[in-house]
Design a protein around this motif. Sequence first.
Motif, PDB file in Angstrom:
ATOM      1  N   ALA A   1     -23.805  -1.151  -1.713  1.00  0.00           N
ATOM      2  CA  ALA A   1     -25.242  -0.743  -1.457  1.00  0.00           C
ATOM      3  C   ALA A   1     -25.976  -2.086  -1.613  1.00  0.00           C
ATOM      4  CB  ALA A   1     -25.670   0.372  -2.103  1.00  0.00           C
TER       5      ALA A   1
ATOM      6  N   ARG B   1     -20.946   0.133   4.359  1.00  0.00           N
ATOM      7  CA  ARG B   1     -22.105   0.979   4.437  1.00  0.00           C
ATOM      8  C   ARG B   1     -21.635   2.566   4.522  1.00  0.00           C
ATOM      9  NH1 ARG B   1     -23.889   2.890   8.799  1.00  0.00           N
ATOM     10  NH2 ARG B   1     -22.829   1.183  10.293  1.00  0.00           N
TER      11      ARG B   1
ATOM     12  N   ARG C   1     -23.085   9.229  -1.279  1.00  0.00           N
ATOM     13  CA  ARG C   1     -24.573   9.335  -1.449  1.00  0.00           C
ATOM     14  C   ARG C   1     -24.930  10.745  -0.887  1.00  0.00           C
ATOM     15  NH1 ARG C   1     -27.408   3.419  -2.826  1.00  0.00           N
ATOM     16  NH2 ARG C   1     -26.397   3.257  -4.729  1.00  0.00           N
TER      17      ARG C   1
ATOM     18  N   VAL D   1     -20.715   4.032   1.118  1.00  0.00           N
ATOM     19  CA  VAL D   1     -22.061   4.196   0.371  1.00  0.00           C
ATOM     20  C   VAL D   1     -22.744   5.557   0.679  1.00  0.00           C
ATOM     21  CG1 VAL D   1     -24.266   3.578  -0.524  1.00  0.00           C
ATOM     22  CG2 VAL D   1     -22.510   1.815  -0.324  1.00  0.00           C
TER      23      VAL D   1
ATOM     24  N   ILE E   1     -20.161   1.460  -5.913  1.00  0.00           N
ATOM     25  CA  ILE E   1     -21.048   2.049  -4.784  1.00  0.00           C
ATOM     26  C   ILE E   1     -22.403   1.298  -4.906  1.00  0.00           C
ATOM     27  CG2 ILE E   1     -22.534   4.001  -4.087  1.00  0.00           C
ATOM     28  CD1 ILE E   1     -19.501   4.277  -3.574  1.00  0.00           C
ATOM     29  N   ASP E   2     -22.881   0.957  -6.005  1.00  0.00           N
ATOM     30  CA  ASP E   2     -24.135   0.059  -6.085  1.00  0.00           C
ATOM     31  C   ASP E   2     -23.731  -1.096  -5.680  1.00  0.00           C
ATOM     32  OD1 ASP E   2     -25.279   2.275  -7.165  1.00  0.00           O
ATOM     33  OD2 ASP E   2     -25.137   1.531  -9.547  1.00  0.00           O
TER      34      ASP E   2
END
Length: 253
Positions: A102, A68, A75, A71, A98-99
């Motif tokens: 997430a 977490r 972002r 990410v 990253i996607d």
Amino acid sequence: MLSRVAVLSDIHGVLPALEAVLAEPDLVSADRIVLTGDIAAGPQPTQVLDLLTGLGDRVSWIGGNADRELVEYRRGLRDTIPDPIAPWAAEQLREDHIDLLASLPRSLRLPVDRLGKVLFCHATPRDDEEVVLVDSRLDRWEEVFEGLDTDVRTVVCGHTHMPFVRLVHGRLVVNPGSVGMPYGRPGAHWALLGPGVELRTTHFDPQAAATRLSRDSSYPDIAAWSDHFLHARTTDAEALKTFAPRDGRDQWG
């Protein structure tokens, strides 16, 4: 109903440790591999994620606090991460990584032979960085399991990098330890579920792994990082002393 489930936690981007575990015959023959978080925050984040995604649907993923944080950092939701290697690791990841991180759930339930409905999580069922330890009081365990369905009789968690199995108010609690950043003793620690619970240690050459990390990772402090974590320089006693105040025991006096 799954007959055998291999549980890998806290890989922390250490490819040689992960590869050693994945080569274990009992893991190769397992019905499912469950990752209980903190997968990529370490010296080889992209290589570890690419290897695991290549295993396809046989792998079930759960996100941990370190995932977490990667990410959130990428972002722009946070400026720092407590783990010194994590900001570097976050910058190595591609957008698809990253996607993926997430999208990971915080828990997962699977039926396992003789163990019934098993809940897998990173730290506790309700939080990805809450601390519970092998010697945490029963009151603490009751608190973190509040609201958990009564038919969940086994809970698998990671986060503290130390393997244990204990009984808590009739529930079996399993921590497989850490694949990539073990505390207490060297090796890649993991667990095998069904029909019972087996804590496993896969041994690999830490010096050869350190040489490989120094060659393949651009993390500036890779030599010191490898020496400390591949040799498990942090003892279990030291780790327990550090974690202990975070399980709420100070509130009880």
